[in-house]
Design a protein around this motif. Structure first.
Motif, PDB file in Angstrom:
ATOM      1  N   SER A 176      97.629  56.270  56.846  1.00 38.35           N
ATOM      2  CA  SER A 176      96.667  55.547  56.014  1.00 38.35           C
ATOM      3  C   SER A 176      96.621  56.173  54.637  1.00 38.35           C
ATOM      4  N   PHE A 177      96.091  55.405  53.695  1.00 32.85           N
ATOM      5  CA  PHE A 177      95.850  55.919  52.343  1.00 32.85           C
ATOM      6  C   PHE A 177      94.387  56.324  52.243  1.00 32.85           C
ATOM      7  N   PHE A 178      94.136  57.477  51.610  1.00 38.72           N
ATOM      8  CA  PHE A 178      92.781  58.012  51.471  1.00 38.72           C
ATOM      9  C   PHE A 178      92.498  58.356  50.012  1.00 38.72           C
ATOM     10  N   CYS A 179      91.210  58.504  49.733  1.00 44.56           N
ATOM     11  CA  CYS A 179      90.772  58.921  48.406  1.00 44.56           C
ATOM     12  C   CYS A 179      89.478  59.719  48.571  1.00 44.56           C
ATOM     13  N   SER A 180      89.211  60.603  47.619  1.00 43.69           N
ATOM     14  CA  SER A 180      87.977  61.392  47.687  1.00 43.69           C
ATOM     15  C   SER A 180      86.763  60.585  47.233  1.00 43.69           C
ATOM     16  N   HIS A 181      87.002  59.399  46.656  1.00 45.69           N
ATOM     17  CA  HIS A 181      85.917  58.514  46.236  1.00 45.69           C
ATOM     18  C   HIS A 181      86.024  57.179  46.971  1.00 45.69           C
ATOM     19  N   SER A 182      84.925  56.515  47.152  1.00 45.71           N
ATOM     20  CA  SER A 182      84.912  55.241  47.847  1.00 45.71           C
ATOM     21  C   SER A 182      85.680  54.184  47.038  1.00 45.71           C
ATOM     22  N   VAL A 183      86.494  53.393  47.750  1.00 45.04           N
ATOM     23  CA  VAL A 183      87.318  52.359  47.120  1.00 45.04           C
ATOM     24  C   VAL A 183      87.145  51.056  47.907  1.00 45.04           C
ATOM     25  N   ASP A 184      87.112  49.946  47.219  1.00 47.81           N
ATOM     26  CA  ASP A 184      87.004  48.644  47.865  1.00 47.81           C
ATOM     27  C   ASP A 184      88.272  48.372  48.677  1.00 47.81           C
ATOM     28  N   PRO A 185      88.186  48.300  50.008  1.00 48.97           N
ATOM     29  CA  PRO A 185      89.383  48.084  50.834  1.00 48.97           C
ATOM     30  C   PRO A 185      90.054  46.737  50.579  1.00 48.97           C
ATOM     31  N   GLN A 186      89.318  45.786  50.003  1.00 52.39           N
ATOM     32  CA  GLN A 186      89.913  44.477  49.711  1.00 52.39           C
ATOM     33  C   GLN A 186      90.969  44.568  48.612  1.00 52.39           C
ATOM     34  N   SER A 187      90.931  45.645  47.852  1.00 53.20           N
ATOM     35  CA  SER A 187      91.876  45.796  46.738  1.00 53.20           C
ATOM     36  C   SER A 187      93.225  46.368  47.181  1.00 53.20           C
ATOM     37  N   PHE A 188      93.348  46.713  48.462  1.00 54.79           N
ATOM     38  CA  PHE A 188      94.585  47.296  48.982  1.00 54.79           C
ATOM     39  C   PHE A 188      95.576  46.192  49.334  1.00 54.79           C
ATOM     40  N   PRO A 189      96.881  46.292  48.987  1.00 57.80           N
ATOM     41  CA  PRO A 189      97.546  47.454  48.399  1.00 57.80           C
ATOM     42  C   PRO A 189      97.672  47.430  46.873  1.00 57.80           C
ATOM     43  N   ALA A 190      97.084  46.384  46.223  1.00 52.99           N
ATOM     44  CA  ALA A 190      97.227  46.268  44.764  1.00 52.99           C
ATOM     45  C   ALA A 190      96.688  47.493  44.036  1.00 52.99           C
ATOM     46  N   ILE A 191      95.690  48.142  44.628  1.00 49.20           N
ATOM     47  CA  ILE A 191      95.084  49.300  43.962  1.00 49.20           C
ATOM     48  C   ILE A 191      96.066  50.454  43.796  1.00 49.20           C
ATOM     49  N   LEU A 192      97.138  50.464  44.594  1.00 48.32           N
ATOM     50  CA  LEU A 192      98.148  51.521  44.502  1.00 48.32           C
ATOM     51  C   LEU A 192      98.908  51.448  43.176  1.00 48.32           C
ATOM     52  N   GLU A 193      98.829  50.305  42.510  1.00 44.92           N
ATOM     53  CA  GLU A 193      99.455  50.166  41.196  1.00 44.92           C
ATOM     54  C   GLU A 193      98.486  50.532  40.082  1.00 44.92           C
ATOM     55  N   GLN A 194      97.219  50.677  40.419  1.00 38.74           N
ATOM     56  CA  GLN A 194      96.195  50.919  39.401  1.00 38.74           C
ATOM     57  C   GLN A 194      95.737  52.378  39.387  1.00 38.74           C
ATOM     58  N   LYS A 195      95.388  52.899  40.546  1.00 44.16           N
ATOM     59  CA  LYS A 195      94.920  54.284  40.621  1.00 44.16           C
ATOM     60  C   LYS A 195      96.099  55.245  40.763  1.00 44.16           C
ATOM     61  N   LYS A 196      95.882  56.480  40.338  1.00 45.61           N
ATOM     62  CA  LYS A 196      96.897  57.508  40.479  1.00 45.61           C
ATOM     63  C   LYS A 196      97.167  57.768  41.960  1.00 45.61           C
ATOM     64  N   LEU A 197      98.439  57.987  42.272  1.00 47.19           N
ATOM     65  CA  LEU A 197      98.851  58.115  43.666  1.00 47.19           C
ATOM     66  C   LEU A 197      99.631  59.407  43.880  1.00 47.19           C
ATOM     67  N   LEU A 198      99.343  60.085  45.002  1.00 41.32           N
ATOM     68  CA  LEU A 198     100.084  61.279  45.423  1.00 41.32           C
ATOM     69  C   LEU A 198     100.922  60.896  46.634  1.00 41.32           C
ATOM     70  N   VAL A 199     102.205  61.242  46.626  1.00 40.21           N
ATOM     71  CA  VAL A 199     103.093  60.837  47.716  1.00 40.21           C
ATOM     72  C   VAL A 199     103.901  62.034  48.203  1.00 40.21           C
ATOM     73  N   PRO A 200     104.374  61.992  49.457  1.00 42.03           N
ATOM     74  CA  PRO A 200     105.285  63.029  49.946  1.00 42.03           C
ATOM     75  C   PRO A 200     106.583  63.011  49.148  1.00 42.03           C
TER      76      PRO A 200
END
Length: 301
Positions: A176-200
């Motif tokens: 799953s994708f997580f964040c330290s702040h609450s995020v609207d789940p309806q915005s997934f996966p488009a939010i991955l293009e907007q917010k900064k992302l950390l990946v393996p």
């Protein structure tokens, strides 16, 4: 007469030749032996004189055995492999606690790894555990050099490429994708293009799977950083306004100083967990415990 000639064979010279073949170069072998390349080269020349034949040849920047060298290496590999096995068995029999050197792929969730390792340590504390963390490739190299007893990794071993090594799948975890702040789940996966992302990192199995998933979803991720170490990625994500990927079972973990907020769950993205070990370790009590254990409850979250 043959016994008289071979009784003068210097086994240190044979060991240096074996190490050069294992490492693929004189420089790497010299580093592993804490010697100079000139010393190693000189010792191999002395062995060639003793055996009256050329043992190595250069292939680009690498060193490989000649036909005679392949024959000598085959026997040397069996000899020194048995010597390492003997030392392991002596070590097990003489210690009050059986020593277990475990390599852990840094891409794996440390929470899951710690619970897996609990199965390797019996209640009577008869196992003395030592853990080493590195990449899958470096851990395999250390295992083949008898410097580790087993590995926990995110991908299996290819027995054709690494003869004498075996692997068993312990389980798999959905991601799953997580964040330290609450995020609207309806915005997934488009939010991955907007917010900064950390990946393996791309060297990890999960890193490669994640990139394939982005392509399949038509997502162009806004990547802030790549991490080979899953624990470091999680720690970084907790203190920065960034999204990161982790096992879905984190959804059920107890609240911490900075609780995780789910962003989106990916059912077809899974992280696999394998135990990898050498043939000589099949009867080791910890390896047997892991191979026989049922981890379904752990991976089901």
């Amino acid at each position: 007469m043959y016994w008289v000639v071979m009784s003068h064979l210097n086994y240190n010279h044979l060991y240096y030749f074996w190490m050069v073949c294992k490492q693929g170069s004189v420089t790497k072998a010299a580093d592993a032996l804490f010697l100079t390349p000139q010393t190693v080269t000189g010792q191999i020349k002395a062995l060639e004189e003793r055996l009256d034949g050329k043992l190595t040849k250069r292939n680009g920047r690498n060193i490989e055995p000649t036909e005679l060298g392949q024959l000598v290496y085959k026997y040397a590999d069996r000899m020194f492999g048995l010597s390492y096995e003997m030392l392991d068995i002596v070590n097990y029999s003489q210690r009050a606690n059986v020593l277990l050197d475990v390599g852990v792929a840094d891409a794996l969730s440390k929470r899951l790894v710690s619970k897996i390792l609990l199965k390797a340590v019996p209640d009577d504390n008869s196992i003395h555990l030592r853990c080493f963390e590195s990449t899958h490739e470096l851990l395999l190299e250390r295992l083949s050099q008898h410097k580790l007893d087993m590995i926990l990794s995110d991908c299996p071993v290819d027995s054709a490429q690494s003869p004498g090594l075996f692997s068993k799948k312990l389980g798999e975890s959905r991601m799953s994708f997580f964040c330290s702040h609450s995020v609207d789940p309806q915005s997934f996966p488009a939010i991955l293009e907007q917010k900064k992302l950390l990946v393996p990192g791309s060297r990890t199995s999960m890193g490669r799977k994640l990139m394939q998933w982005f392509d399949q979803q038509g997502v162009q991720p806004n990547i802030l950083g790549e991490f080979d170490d899953a624990a470091l990625m999680k720690a970084f994500g907790r203190y920065h306004d960034a999204i990161f990927v982790a096992p879905s079972l984190y959804l059920k973990q107890a609240s911490e100083d900075r609780p995780l907020h789910p962003v989106g769950r990916v059912t077809d993205l899974k992280e696999e967990y394998y135990v990898i070990f050498a043939e000589r370790m099949i009867q080791h009590p910890s390896v047997k415990s892991l191979c026989e254990a049922d981890f379904s409850a752990l991976f089901d979250g």
